[in-house]
Design an enzyme around this catalytic site. Structure first.
Site, PDB file in Angstrom:
ATOM      1  N   PRO A 249     -37.286  53.762  34.377  1.00 47.63           N
ATOM      2  CA  PRO A 249     -36.448  52.572  34.595  1.00 47.63           C
ATOM      3  C   PRO A 249     -34.992  52.728  34.156  1.00 47.63           C
ATOM      4  O   PRO A 249     -34.232  51.773  34.146  1.00 47.63           O
ATOM      5  CB  PRO A 249     -37.157  51.511  33.738  1.00 47.63           C
ATOM      6  CG  PRO A 249     -37.706  52.296  32.597  1.00 47.63           C
ATOM      7  CD  PRO A 249     -38.114  53.635  33.154  1.00 47.63           C
ATOM      8  N   LYS A 252     -33.662  56.699  29.697  1.00 45.41           N
ATOM      9  CA  LYS A 252     -33.178  58.029  29.301  1.00 45.41           C
ATOM     10  C   LYS A 252     -31.874  58.367  30.032  1.00 45.41           C
ATOM     11  O   LYS A 252     -31.015  59.063  29.485  1.00 45.41           O
ATOM     12  CB  LYS A 252     -34.251  59.084  29.561  1.00 45.41           C
ATOM     13  CG  LYS A 252     -35.514  58.858  28.724  1.00 45.41           C
ATOM     14  CD  LYS A 252     -36.576  59.882  29.019  1.00 45.41           C
ATOM     15  CE  LYS A 252     -37.912  59.493  28.385  1.00 45.41           C
ATOM     16  NZ  LYS A 252     -38.551  58.360  29.085  1.00 45.41           N
ATOM     17  N   ASP A 270     -34.932  58.592  41.875  1.00 43.20           N
ATOM     18  CA  ASP A 270     -36.303  58.110  41.719  1.00 43.20           C
ATOM     19  C   ASP A 270     -36.944  58.045  43.093  1.00 43.20           C
ATOM     20  O   ASP A 270     -36.267  57.793  44.093  1.00 43.20           O
ATOM     21  CB  ASP A 270     -36.364  56.749  41.036  1.00 43.20           C
ATOM     22  CG  ASP A 270     -37.769  56.482  40.502  1.00 43.20           C
ATOM     23  OD1 ASP A 270     -38.077  56.936  39.382  1.00 43.20           O
ATOM     24  OD2 ASP A 270     -38.584  55.853  41.209  1.00 43.20           O
ATOM     25  N   CYS A 368     -44.917  61.243  28.847  1.00 45.45           N
ATOM     26  CA  CYS A 368     -45.475  60.278  27.886  1.00 45.45           C
ATOM     27  C   CYS A 368     -47.003  60.414  27.860  1.00 45.45           C
ATOM     28  O   CYS A 368     -47.727  59.428  27.794  1.00 45.45           O
ATOM     29  CB  CYS A 368     -45.042  58.857  28.194  1.00 45.45           C
ATOM     30  SG  CYS A 368     -45.524  58.253  29.824  1.00 45.45           S
TER      31      CYS A 368
END
Length: 415
Positions: A249, A252, A270, A368
């Site tokens: 989103p 970073k 993206d 993650c």
């Protein structure tokens, strides 16, 4: 009203596989609710999903036939309140469940709900005859395949800590936008507390960070503390030309820009068109001006650029998400074979990053997840294909170590 909304959210999740956080937010915008109502609904929804395997194990002996989604979710959320919300008396839990069933399904269903809950509240099955892995799976509501995989990679004692940490409420963490303010300035307000892992991290002791004036004025952005370590791993300098391959989103991306003092250029991509406005909103709110953001498939970026274009590349890759189960408990119930496709996509992304990086340049690969097949083993295979790439440093953060998300990051350099 509170329980009705919680039940509707759980049914939407069950039937449409919706994201819990988005569904909860949509309901909170739809209804006028107090802080305590929102807190209750959030706790019941997340608690029921987080503990679903255990709740179903407790419920199973009391069900003679299969039940429909409405009845099942009503039973599970009522059982969650009985087992894990001590402040609510049992008679109140049963009365509310019976009334919801009567209004929606009629007297026979309400009688069924009443009978099953009374039995389940009194009689709970034992876990003693199960193996320790099976017991951990049920007690912490992690699928058995996941427990076995983590035990193989980390040993049982560490896996137990991971699973327990995944069921604890996550902390409210933000990153200071150093383009506009400093950590010291924000710490003058007692609601903000200094982080313990990342340089610009703050923990918020109030409600939703998104409703604070600091967030709305762009002084902070919501980002978990372990995630805040990724951009400094790449350590971009003012004037660098940086590629962010999977930007949404935008946390970073904007962190990279802050480290570059808003000088240089970042090309951010993206895959999904609908996520581009969300990233642009972040850029505007945080007053970042050096990012060019586009929708494109980053497994095909070598079609857009000549070789050796970028000084630095961030590849925060799509992954199984096994590091963020405290925030997104629904991920636990994904099929295990979904990881196979993700691992192939990660490999394609790395293969696109390699030719675009200048000699002497750096790639940070991060996820993650805490699954070593997506992390250390993915990097080992990449280096085997490209011996001129060297690991400078790598780090795995497990969820229980800092009460943060689980994360992996690796800094690579091209000779």
């Amino acid at each position: 009203m509170d329980r009705l909304i919680a039940l509707e959210i759980l049914l939407k999740y069950k039937q449409e596989k919706s994201y819990l956080n988005l569904t909860i937010n949509s309901y909170f915008q739809k209804y006028e609710l107090s802080r305590s109502q929102k807190d209750f609904i959030t706790r019941v929804v997340y608690g029921t999903v987080q503990n679903q395997i255990y709740l179903e194990y407790v419920l199973k002996p009391h069900l003679k036939t299969r039940v429909k989604s409405y009845e099942k979710m009503l039973l599970l959320m009522s059982l969650y309140q009985h087992l894990m919300m001590d402040a609510i008396p049992d008679y109140a839990i049963i009365n509310e469940a019976v009334n919801l069933a009567k209004k929606k399904k009629g007297i026979r269903t309400s009688q069924f709900i009443n009978a099953v809950l009374k039995q389940a509240f009194l009689n709970q099955p034992s876990l003693e005859e199960l193996s320790k892995e099976e017991r951990l799976s049920i007690e912490t509501s992690h699928p058995l395949w996941m427990v076995k995989m983590l035990c193989k990679q980390y040993a049982y004692s560490t896996t137990k800590k991971i699973c327990q940490a995944n069921n604890e409420p996550p902390l409210k963490c933000a990153r200071v936008n150093t383009l506009l303010t400093s950590q010291d300035e924000l710490l003058k307000d007692e609601l903000w507390q200094k982080g313990k892992l990342a340089k610009d991290a703050l923990y918020y002791q109030g409600g939703n960070i998104a409703y604070t004036k600091e967030f709305q004025e762009g002084l902070v952005t919501i980002q978990d503390e372990s995630s805040q370590l990724v951009a400094p791993y790449l350590s971009p300098k003012p004037g660098d030309y940086v590629l962010d391959m999977c930007a949404a989103p935008g946390s970073k991306t904007t962190h990279l820009a802050a480290l570059m003092h808003n000088q240089g250029k970042i090309d951010a991509y993206d895959l999904y068109e609908h996520k581009i406005p969300l990233i642009q909103q972040q850029l505007t709110r945080l007053q970042v001006s050096i990012v060019d953001v586009k929708a494109y498939d980053s497994t095909k970026l070598i079609e857009l650029y000549p070789p050796l274009t970028f000084d630095k590349i961030l590849l925060d890759a799509p992954c199984s998400g096994l590091g963020v189960l405290a925030r997104k408990p629904e991920i636990k119930y994904h099929e295990s074979n979904a990881m196979d496709e993700i691992i192939r996509i990660q490999q394609k992304l790395l293969e696109n990053a390699y030719p675009l990086l200048k000699n002497g340049g750096n790639i940070v690969y991060s996820t993650c997840t805490i699954n070593k097949k997506e992390n250390e083993k993915q990097i080992q295979a990449f280096i085997k294909r490209h011996p001129d790439m060297k690991v400078i440093k790598e780090q795995t953060i497990l969820p229980f170590e800092y009460h943060s998300d689980g994360f992996y990051m690796c800094l690579l350099e091209k000779e």
